[in-house]
Write a protein that holds these residues in place. Structure first.
Motif, PDB file in Angstrom:
ATOM      1  N   ASP A   1       0.808  -1.312  -0.183  1.00 20.19           N
ATOM      2  CA  ASP A   1      -0.095  -0.095   0.007  1.00 20.19           C
ATOM      3  C   ASP A   1       0.873   1.006   0.100  1.00 20.19           C
ATOM      4  OD1 ASP A   1      -2.376  -1.631  -0.069  1.00 20.19           O
ATOM      5  OD2 ASP A   1      -2.584  -1.470   2.200  1.00 20.19           O
ATOM      6  N   GLY A   2       2.029   1.074   0.810  1.00 19.43           N
ATOM      7  CA  GLY A   2       2.753   2.342   0.839  1.00 19.43           C
ATOM      8  C   GLY A   2       3.426   2.547  -0.522  1.00 19.43           C
ATOM      9  N   GLU A   3       3.773   1.419  -1.345  1.00 18.67           N
ATOM     10  CA  GLU A   3       4.408   1.596  -2.529  1.00 18.67           C
ATOM     11  C   GLU A   3       3.258   2.164  -3.591  1.00 18.67           C
ATOM     12  OE1 GLU A   3       5.991  -2.331  -3.344  1.00 18.67           O
ATOM     13  OE2 GLU A   3       7.660  -1.908  -2.182  1.00 18.67           O
ATOM     14  N   ARG A   4       2.350   1.704  -3.648  1.00 20.15           N
ATOM     15  CA  ARG A   4       1.167   2.401  -4.288  1.00 20.15           C
ATOM     16  C   ARG A   4       0.906   3.639  -4.278  1.00 20.15           C
ATOM     17  NH1 ARG A   4      -3.585   0.622  -2.240  1.00 20.15           N
ATOM     18  NH2 ARG A   4      -4.828   1.351  -4.082  1.00 20.15           N
ATOM     19  N   ILE A   5       0.963   4.044  -2.868  1.00 21.87           N
ATOM     20  CA  ILE A   5       0.892   5.786  -2.759  1.00 21.87           C
ATOM     21  C   ILE A   5       1.971   6.266  -3.323  1.00 21.87           C
ATOM     22  CG2 ILE A   5       0.728   7.545  -0.892  1.00 21.87           C
ATOM     23  CD1 ILE A   5      -0.683   5.439   0.995  1.00 21.87           C
ATOM     24  N   GLN A   6       3.149   5.951  -3.247  1.00 19.23           N
ATOM     25  CA  GLN A   6       4.227   6.851  -3.763  1.00 19.23           C
ATOM     26  C   GLN A   6       4.380   6.622  -5.473  1.00 19.23           C
ATOM     27  OE1 GLN A   6       7.928   5.007  -2.204  1.00 19.23           O
ATOM     28  NE2 GLN A   6       7.625   6.098  -0.111  1.00 19.23           N
ATOM     29  N   ALA A   7       3.869   5.448  -5.865  1.00 20.16           N
ATOM     30  CA  ALA A   7       3.592   5.373  -7.436  1.00 20.16           C
ATOM     31  C   ALA A   7       2.901   6.579  -7.877  1.00 20.16           C
ATOM     32  CB  ALA A   7       3.382   3.998  -7.661  1.00 20.16           C
ATOM     33  N   ALA A   8       1.676   6.550  -7.193  1.00 17.58           N
ATOM     34  CA  ALA A   8       0.728   7.572  -7.690  1.00 17.58           C
ATOM     35  C   ALA A   8       1.239   9.129  -7.360  1.00 17.58           C
ATOM     36  CB  ALA A   8      -0.663   7.513  -6.742  1.00 17.58           C
ATOM     37  N   GLY A   9       2.001   9.162  -6.532  1.00 17.97           N
ATOM     38  CA  GLY A   9       2.568  10.505  -5.926  1.00 17.97           C
ATOM     39  C   GLY A   9       3.684  10.881  -6.903  1.00 17.97           C
ATOM     40  N   ARG A  10       4.281   9.990  -7.428  1.00 16.37           N
ATOM     41  CA  ARG A  10       5.378  10.349  -8.359  1.00 16.37           C
ATOM     42  C   ARG A  10       4.702  10.925  -9.531  1.00 16.37           C
ATOM     43  NH1 ARG A  10       8.333   5.924  -6.097  1.00 16.37           N
ATOM     44  NH2 ARG A  10       7.207   4.476  -7.296  1.00 16.37           N
ATOM     45  N   ALA A  11       3.578  10.382  -9.936  1.00 21.98           N
ATOM     46  CA  ALA A  11       3.150  10.860 -11.194  1.00 21.98           C
ATOM     47  C   ALA A  11       2.423  12.122 -11.078  1.00 21.98           C
ATOM     48  CB  ALA A  11       1.995   9.663 -11.862  1.00 21.98           C
ATOM     49  N   ILE A  12       1.664  12.075 -10.096  1.00 27.27           N
ATOM     50  CA  ILE A  12       1.037  13.455  -9.726  1.00 27.27           C
ATOM     51  C   ILE A  12       2.017  14.318  -9.665  1.00 27.27           C
ATOM     52  CG2 ILE A  12      -0.644  14.734  -8.048  1.00 27.27           C
ATOM     53  CD1 ILE A  12      -2.126  12.207  -7.952  1.00 27.27           C
ATOM     54  N   GLY A  13       3.056  14.274  -8.856  1.00 28.53           N
ATOM     55  CA  GLY A  13       3.951  15.229  -8.273  1.00 28.53           C
ATOM     56  C   GLY A  13       4.746  15.895  -9.611  1.00 28.53           C
TER      57      GLY A  13
ATOM     58  N   ALA B   1       2.998  11.459   1.222  1.00 31.42           N
ATOM     59  CA  ALA B   1       4.531  11.263   1.107  1.00 31.42           C
ATOM     60  C   ALA B   1       5.049  10.791   2.436  1.00 31.42           C
ATOM     61  CB  ALA B   1       5.298  12.170   0.316  1.00 31.42           C
ATOM     62  N   SER B   2       4.946  11.203   3.237  1.00 31.64           N
ATOM     63  CA  SER B   2       5.527  11.145   4.765  1.00 31.64           C
ATOM     64  C   SER B   2       4.555   9.727   5.137  1.00 31.64           C
ATOM     65  CB  SER B   2       4.746  11.961   5.687  1.00 31.64           C
ATOM     66  OG  SER B   2       5.671  13.407   5.057  1.00 31.64           O
ATOM     67  N   TRP B   3       3.362   9.850   4.945  1.00 33.66           N
ATOM     68  CA  TRP B   3       2.385   8.563   5.307  1.00 33.66           C
ATOM     69  C   TRP B   3       2.977   7.204   4.611  1.00 33.66           C
ATOM     70  CZ3 TRP B   3      -0.638   6.123   8.443  1.00 33.66           C
ATOM     71  CH2 TRP B   3      -1.716   5.042   8.229  1.00 33.66           C
ATOM     72  N   SER B   4       3.188   7.262   3.340  1.00 32.77           N
ATOM     73  CA  SER B   4       3.602   6.173   2.667  1.00 32.77           C
ATOM     74  C   SER B   4       5.187   5.882   2.921  1.00 32.77           C
ATOM     75  CB  SER B   4       3.564   6.388   1.108  1.00 32.77           C
ATOM     76  OG  SER B   4       4.505   7.511   0.772  1.00 32.77           O
ATOM     77  N   SER B   5       5.923   6.707   3.466  1.00 34.68           N
ATOM     78  CA  SER B   5       7.323   6.500   4.115  1.00 34.68           C
ATOM     79  C   SER B   5       7.125   5.705   5.099  1.00 34.68           C
ATOM     80  CB  SER B   5       8.150   7.567   3.920  1.00 34.68           C
ATOM     81  OG  SER B   5       8.458   8.168   2.787  1.00 34.68           O
ATOM     82  N   MET B   6       6.276   6.047   6.036  1.00 31.91           N
ATOM     83  CA  MET B   6       6.017   5.396   7.287  1.00 31.91           C
ATOM     84  C   MET B   6       5.640   4.116   7.194  1.00 31.91           C
ATOM     85  SD  MET B   6       3.722   4.335   9.853  1.00 31.91           S
ATOM     86  CE  MET B   6       2.314   5.023   9.431  1.00 31.91           C
ATOM     87  N   LEU B   7       4.753   3.835   6.005  1.00 31.27           N
ATOM     88  CA  LEU B   7       4.143   2.412   5.978  1.00 31.27           C
ATOM     89  C   LEU B   7       5.334   1.416   5.639  1.00 31.27           C
ATOM     90  CD1 LEU B   7       0.903   3.185   4.205  1.00 31.27           C
ATOM     91  CD2 LEU B   7       1.058   2.649   6.605  1.00 31.27           C
ATOM     92  N   ILE B   8       6.077   2.024   4.693  1.00 32.48           N
ATOM     93  CA  ILE B   8       6.990   1.106   4.108  1.00 32.48           C
ATOM     94  C   ILE B   8       8.257   0.933   5.168  1.00 32.48           C
ATOM     95  CG2 ILE B   8       8.943   1.120   2.649  1.00 32.48           C
ATOM     96  CD1 ILE B   8       7.207   2.518   0.725  1.00 32.48           C
ATOM     97  N   ASP B   9       8.651   2.046   5.939  1.00 33.91           N
ATOM     98  CA  ASP B   9       9.444   2.007   6.924  1.00 33.91           C
ATOM     99  C   ASP B   9       9.095   0.892   8.043  1.00 33.91           C
ATOM    100  OD1 ASP B   9      11.246   3.645   5.692  1.00 33.91           O
ATOM    101  OD2 ASP B   9      10.663   5.280   6.782  1.00 33.91           O
ATOM    102  N   TRP B  10       7.743   1.301   8.413  1.00 31.59           N
ATOM    103  CA  TRP B  10       7.325   0.274   9.552  1.00 31.59           C
ATOM    104  C   TRP B  10       7.120  -1.279   8.963  1.00 31.59           C
ATOM    105  CZ3 TRP B  10       3.073  -2.990   9.018  1.00 31.59           C
ATOM    106  CH2 TRP B  10       2.636  -3.776   9.979  1.00 31.59           C
TER     107      TRP B  10
END
Length: 208
Positions: free
Chosen positions: A126-138, A163-172
């Motif tokens: 889920d964290g990776e999905r958020i980051q993938a969408a964020g890269r495109a929109i960003g 972006a912070s939320w997705s990083s937290m999910l991946i780090d956790w």
């Protein structure tokens, strides 16, 4: 003051951004910009639009899109704008978290370690999905071609949160996977002490 539906208010917010939207355009916008923090099924969006129309908050009109085919376009009314302004002026509801993988981990002792590991991987994905969408929109914003580029100062705050939320999910997930990888070599007592160490490190007054 009676609280109004957040989903209908979100739709009024979208309708306040431009003259008209079709129902499919509205669902696409919610899928693009809100799905990670306000996910709603298409059926709920259509139902909310029906409610808004019945209350006079929006107007609806048919638009031909082919032989014997129409789609409905919606526009916000003055009453809808007043409700939108009232909602924005009211205190927001508290933040809530709904996460089935965490729920499964809460009852993980009733299942297997492999099943718990699957729940952790789901959260990492889920964290990776958020980051993938964020890269495109960003990149759309950085290239100054985003659909609502003029709203970037507010949207950057939402982008930063996600972006912070997705990083937290991946780090956790990475920490949890490392912890679980040690379990086969640990005794029950060692697992217990390691778990308490995790809690101690995350106590609010621990300085972590």
């Amino acid at each position: 003051m009676r609280r109004t539906s957040t989903t209908t208010n979100a739709l009024l917010g979208l309708l306040g951004l431009r003259h008209t939207w079709s129902s499919s355009e509205l669902t696409a916008q919610i899928a693009r910009n809100m799905r990670f923090f306000w996910p709603r099924a298409e059926s709920r969006i259509y139902a909310a639009l029906t409610v808004l129309a019945s209350e006079g908050m929006v107007t609806s009109s048919p638009e031909p899109i082919g032989p014997r085919r129409n789609r409905t376009r919606y526009a916000i009314t003055p009453a809808g704008r007043r409700r939108l302004k009232a909602w924005l002026a009211s205190p927001p509801r508290p933040t809530v978290l709904e996460c089935e993988p965490l729920l499964r981990l809460l009852f993980g002792h009733l299942g297997t370690d492999d099943q718990a590991a699957l729940a952790v991987r789901r959260i990492r994905n889920d964290g990776e999905r958020i980051q993938a969408a964020g890269r495109a929109i960003g990149m759309e914003f950085m290239e100054r071609r985003a659909p609502f580029q003029e709203h970037v100062q507010m949207r950057a705050l939402v982008f930063d949160f996600l972006a912070s939320w997705s990083s937290m999910l991946i780090d956790w997930a990475d920490r949890s996977q490392a912890t679980m990888a040690r379990w086969p070599e640990q005794s029950s007592q060692e697992r217990h002490e390691a778990a308490l160490a995790v809690i101690a490190a995350r106590l609010p007054d621990s300085g972590a």
